[in-house]
Enzyme design. Structure first.
Site, PDB file in Angstrom:
ATOM      1  N   ARG A  60       0.814  -1.297  -0.185  1.00 51.72           N
ATOM      2  CA  ARG A  60      -0.087  -0.185  -0.082  1.00 51.72           C
ATOM      3  C   ARG A  60       0.971   1.328  -0.153  1.00 51.72           C
ATOM      4  NH1 ARG A  60      -4.792   1.588   4.343  1.00 51.72           N
ATOM      5  NH2 ARG A  60      -3.069   0.882   5.962  1.00 51.72           N
ATOM      6  N   ASP A  67      -3.800   3.579  14.365  1.00 50.70           N
ATOM      7  CA  ASP A  67      -2.782   3.830  13.224  1.00 50.70           C
ATOM      8  C   ASP A  67      -3.438   5.422  13.075  1.00 50.70           C
ATOM      9  OD1 ASP A  67      -5.187   3.467  11.674  1.00 50.70           O
ATOM     10  OD2 ASP A  67      -4.523   1.908  10.531  1.00 50.70           O
TER      11      ASP A  67
END
Length: 565
Positions: A182, A470
């Protein structure tokens, strides 16, 4: 299906050599060990071409985002587009689907790309590893280049790691997960690389193009030779036009190194509200390269708050813990995603439950496993073909729930979900019927500051109070605080949520979060080691100021994340 072997790159680097002849790319970051293995002359030439061809279009798409956000803020709700109705109505087209190694995605593990986490992910028993250079990575230059080196070594079977305490880590699994990398989103820049265009204008490089370009250039052929391929998770998309830009990047890149069109496979995270209204269109634009969609739940909640933060009490969400996957607007979003994917031959991948085990607390682990099992049971029952976990100890739990539904089948694409009909109103119905509590406000302040402090020290995925936090979950925390203040909310206990009230909570969190200290000398040492003061300052900027930064990582990255961290 198989992917033909690629030929060697045939391009020259002449276009990137001189500012007098064309655009250039200049690395300004501090020199790191082994960086020459990644920042080769040929790789820099490829990155230069990517920026030359696609950098201007990237800026256009970011301007489109600003206009769309302005319109929503001024009362114009997103809707299914009239100009693309023919795409949605056409039942004939399909996406490329799974590439080699992506046929079965029932459990995917996510995480950053440092050597230890890379080895743990490859040994986890998951079917796929999302190698995350985005929300789970603090984008220090060392992390970005180090992550590329970890991936390079892992793909070639050369990765080992020795920790500071002498523990050795090696890849021991007979079957390792398929890697899906990603890159960072279109909105992010890479401040350690400077692009100069043909006119001599200097710009910071696109983080998306840097991350994608380096990984693809160095590893595409190795992955193909190993029977897999160059696969990517695409983050933060908001429109079909942004998807078209990625598709053009993919097509150009395949041609550049001489591999067949369609070799690349992309899975798009549907994690913004505008993208939820354009799932068919995003699949269509990427149809030659698309493997599926993912329900990026945390960023999706953040996107809703961000877009509707000024639209009144009807759009105010309660405590973050109350915004679960079973509330109506989240159910509508996920069920539409499964139906859209299966209609087009694309995998539907579920999101990440934030609960994580604690190897030192058996009861906490048992509670976490129960919650994760319930989450994955719901996803498998809804028709998802796979799901995410954030910790190796959760792989077996998630796999058991999907095994119970899939059996020996690799997916359930045949489950069309024709029973699902989702309207725009259902996607925008944010009624939950729960209050904002003093505990909820305090938890948001605490989580955001503690996460930011770790992020400034180079950690992008952080275990806090039994949850894996996160950048996306930190965004929810700070954006909720901003909205509660500006919408004049009160807690269920009757306390007005004001700047002064939250500022007091910041002081309390700082007092509780710092390690205990003794003498003044020790205090000075702690102050040098931690980043709590900077984290609190960032939080004040992104949660307490009148202006609302689109992403907290933008000011944090540009002003506070240093090359030495």
């Amino acid at each position: 299906m198989s992917i033909p072997t690629a030929t060697a790159p045939t391009r020259t680097v002449a276009a990137a050599v001189s500012a007098d002849l064309g655009p250039t790319l200049h690395v300004t970051g501090p020199r790191l060990d082994r960086q020459d293995e990644i920042l080769t002359t040929e790789a820099i030439a490829f990155l230069t071409e990517l920026h030359h061809r696609f950098g201007g279009r990237r800026h256009d798409r970011l301007a489109d985002r600003q206009r769309a956000r302005f319109e929503i803020g001024n009362g114009h709700d997103p809707r299914f587009r009239d100009d693309t109705a023919h795409i949605r109505d056409d039942d004939a087209w399909r996406v490329a689907g799974a590439g080699p190694g992506l046929e079965d995605r029932r459990v995917e593990i996510t995480g950053p790309t440092d050597p230890k986490m890379t080895i743990n992910a490859l040994n986890s028993g998951a079917k796929v590893w999302l190698a995350d250079l985005e929300d789970a990575t603090s984008p220090t230059w060392r992390n970005i280049i180090g992550g590329q080196l970890s991936l390079r070594d892992a793909i070639r079977g050369e990765l080992t790691h020795t920790s500071a305490d002498g523990r050795e880590y090696r890849v021991t699994a007979e079957q390792t997960p398929t890697i899906v990398m990603r890159p960072r989103g279109w909105h992010l820049s890479e401040k350690h690389v400077e692009f100069t265009d043909r006119s001599g204008r200097r710009l910071t490089a696109s983080a998306s193009l840097i991350d994608f370009g380096l990984y693809f250039f160095h590893n595409a052929q190795e992955l193909i030779d190993a029977g897999r391929g160059p696969y990517f998770y695409i983050a933060k998309l908001e429109s079909r036009e942004e998807a078209r830009l990625w598709n053009d990047v993919f097509s150009f890149s395949e041609e550049y190194i001489g591999i067949p069109h369609g070799t690349i496979r992309a899975t798009v995270l549907i994690e913004t509200l505008p993208a939820a209204f354009e799932m068919d269109e995003i699949l269509y634009e990427l149809r030659d390269h698309c493997a599926g969609l993912n329900a990026g739940r945390w960023d999706y909640i953040f996107s809703i708050i961000k877009n509707y933060r000024g639209r009144g009490a009807r759009f105010v969400l309660p405590d973050r813990s109350e915004v679960t996957m079973t509330v109506p607007f989240m159910r509508a979003y996920t069920e539409l995603l499964v139906k859209t994917c299966h209609r087009r031959g694309a995998h539907a991948i579920g999101g990440m439950s934030a609960f994580i085990p604690n190897r030192r607390d058996a009861q906490a682990t048992e509670r976490a496993l129960e919650k994760v099992a319930a989450d994955k049971r719901r996803e498998a029952g809804d028709g998802f073909d796979g799901t995410w976990v954030a910790h190796p100890d959760l792989v077996a739990t998630a796999k058991a729930e999907f095994d119970a539904v899939l059996g020996e089948r690799p997916h359930q694409l045949d489950r069309r979900r024709d029973d699902v009909e989702v309207t725009a109103a259902q996607l925008l119905d944010l009624r939950i019927g729960r209050p904002v509590t003093a505990t909820g406000v305090r938890e948001n302040v605490s989580v955001a500051i503690r996460y930011l402090e770790a992020w400034l020290r180079g950690q992008g995925a952080v275990a806090i109070d039994g949850l894996m936090e996160d950048a996306a979950t930190a965004e929810i925390s700070r954006s909720q605080v901003w909205q509660w203040i500006h919408q004049d909310r009160r807690t269920d206990e009757g306390t007005a949520i004001t700047v002064d009230y939250v500022d007091g909570l910041i002081d309390e969190v700082l007092a509780e979060s710092r390690p205990s200290t003794g003498s003044g000398t020790q205090q000075g040492s702690v102050a040098q080691q931690d980043r709590f003061d900077d984290a609190a300052e960032i939080f004040r900027q992104v949660a307490l100021q009148p202006e609302f930064p689109a992403f907290l990582t933008l000011p944090a990255y540009s002003r506070y994340l240093t090359d030495n961290d």
